[in-house]
Scaffold this active site. Structure first.
Site, short mmCIF file in Angstrom:
data_model
loop_
_atom_site.label_atom_id
_atom_site.label_comp_id
_atom_site.label_asym_id
_atom_site.label_seq_id
_atom_site.Cartn_x
_atom_site.Cartn_y
_atom_site.Cartn_z
CB ALA A 143 -0.94 0.16 1.11
N GLY A 144 1.90 1.26 0.72
CA GLY A 144 2.65 2.40 0.80
C GLY A 144 3.57 2.53 -0.48
CG ASP A 145 6.20 -0.57 -1.66
OD1 ASP A 145 6.87 0.39 -0.95
OD2 ASP A 145 6.04 -1.56 -1.42
O1 RIB Z 1 6.15 -3.24 1.00
C1 RIB Z 1 6.15 -4.26 0.76
C2 RIB Z 1 7.08 -5.31 0.30
O2 RIB Z 1 8.01 -5.33 1.33
C3 RIB Z 1 7.01 -6.67 -0.21
O3 RIB Z 1 6.77 -6.73 -1.44
C4 RIB Z 1 8.29 -7.46 0.24
O4 RIB Z 1 9.04 -7.97 -0.80
C5 RIB Z 1 8.95 -6.39 0.87
O5 RIB Z 1 9.90 -5.80 0.43
#
Ligand code: RIB
Length: 297
Positions: free
Chosen positions: A241-243
């Site tokens: 979600a943050g990404d």
């Molecule tokens: O932010 C989620 C991610 O954190 C996952 O996809 C996992 O690989 C870790 O890096």
């Protein structure tokens, strides 16, 4: 204008569980999937889906080259993604019925980025380019320093937080993106008001974006704060979600979109992502974000 993202590429092993496994306990999972993830790869995909020109710098084991192909298919420029003989980074992820996750990481190939790789990847940059990095790859100090020396804009998401982050050349950062836990670790404060105060006095060189989960997000500058609430949705999996927020926000913001609008776009994209399972695969397209914003305002 491009975003050069020095970031992890992980293979996520995702287990659906009733509750997070406790010390000494063995539990069965009700579902298992092996998916593309990694904070770096997720953020690159979100940037690309949002329309940014994104170059990913990273490494993966040669036997997992299909994951690189997935990144390319999603629109990420992978000319600087190397396939080598170090085992790929991976994550063991437990997801509970309410969508929460708990993650164990193995760095693997993500830790093979060297100062030379950083240097070569930054040879053909342009003045308005941004550099983005997280805390899942090696040589972050070089990334921050070399990007600054070239006069590029630097965005840093120190996730997952570790003690070593505090000794990085953080004065090279123009945009810091943290959640509340990371913000507390960096400032040494617990209460949000105190955290904001420290950022406003000690981080005058940077803008600081704090993600607040269900509460939304807040942009903190030395003179102001700007908060945008989260959209209410039923979450099934909060992984990435943050990404997703970071990719969508940075794509809009780096292209000159006004900050509140860029924050709102990031919130909409992450609201959609949490209604889907997995990391990279949960990141919505621009059209889906547009439709969501048209409906939820
Ligand atoms: O932010 C989620 C991610 O954190 C996952 O996809 C996992 O690989 C870790 O890096």
């Amino acid at each position: 204008m491009a975003v050069i993202n020095f970031g992890s590429i992980n293979i996520d092993h995702v287990y659906m569980v009733d509750h997070f496994v406790q010390p000494g306990e063995t539990i069965a999972s009700s579902d298992y999937q092996q998916l593309l993830g990694g904070k770096g790869a997720n953020q690159s995909i979100a940037l690309a889906q949002a329309g940014a020109d994104v170059k990913h710098v990273g490494s993966i084991h040669e036997s997992d080259a299909s994951f690189k192909q997935t990144l390319i298919k999603k629109g990420v420029d992978c000319r600087y993604v190397r396939c080598n003989d170090t085992p790929s980074g991976h994550a063991i992820i437990q997801v509970t019925p309410c969508g929460e996750n708990a993650i164990v990481l193995f760095g693997g190939a993500n830790q093979t980025i060297t100062a030379d790789v950083v240097n070569k990847s930054l040879l053909d940059t342009s003045d308005n380019d941004w550099v983005l990095t997280q805390n899942e790859t090696s040589c972050i100090d070089e990334v921050l320093q070399q990007a600054r020396e070239k006069g590029l804009k630097v965005a840093f998401n120190p996730a997952p937080m570790s003690e070593s982050v505090k000794s990085l050349p953080l004065d090279c950062v123009d945009l810091l993106i943290v959640n509340e836990t990371e913000a507390a670790a960096l400032t040494g404060k617990e209460a949000l008001d105190d955290i904001i105060q420290v950022f406003q006095s000690d981080w005058q060189h940077a803008e600081v974006l704090i993600t607040l989960g269900k509460e939304g997000v807040m942009m903190v500058t030395p003179e102001s704060t700007d908060k945008v609430p989260a959209f209410e949705v039923d979450a099934v999996d909060t992984t990435a979600a943050g990404d997703t927020f970071i990719g969508y926000f940075l794509s809009a913001y780096s292209a000159g979109t006004e900050v509140t609008q860029a924050l709102k776009r990031g919130c909409a994209a992450s609201a959609i992502a949490v209604t889907r399972q997995g990391a990279a695969q949960s990141i919505p397209t621009q059209e889906e974000v547009d439709r969501f914003l048209a409906k939820h305002g």
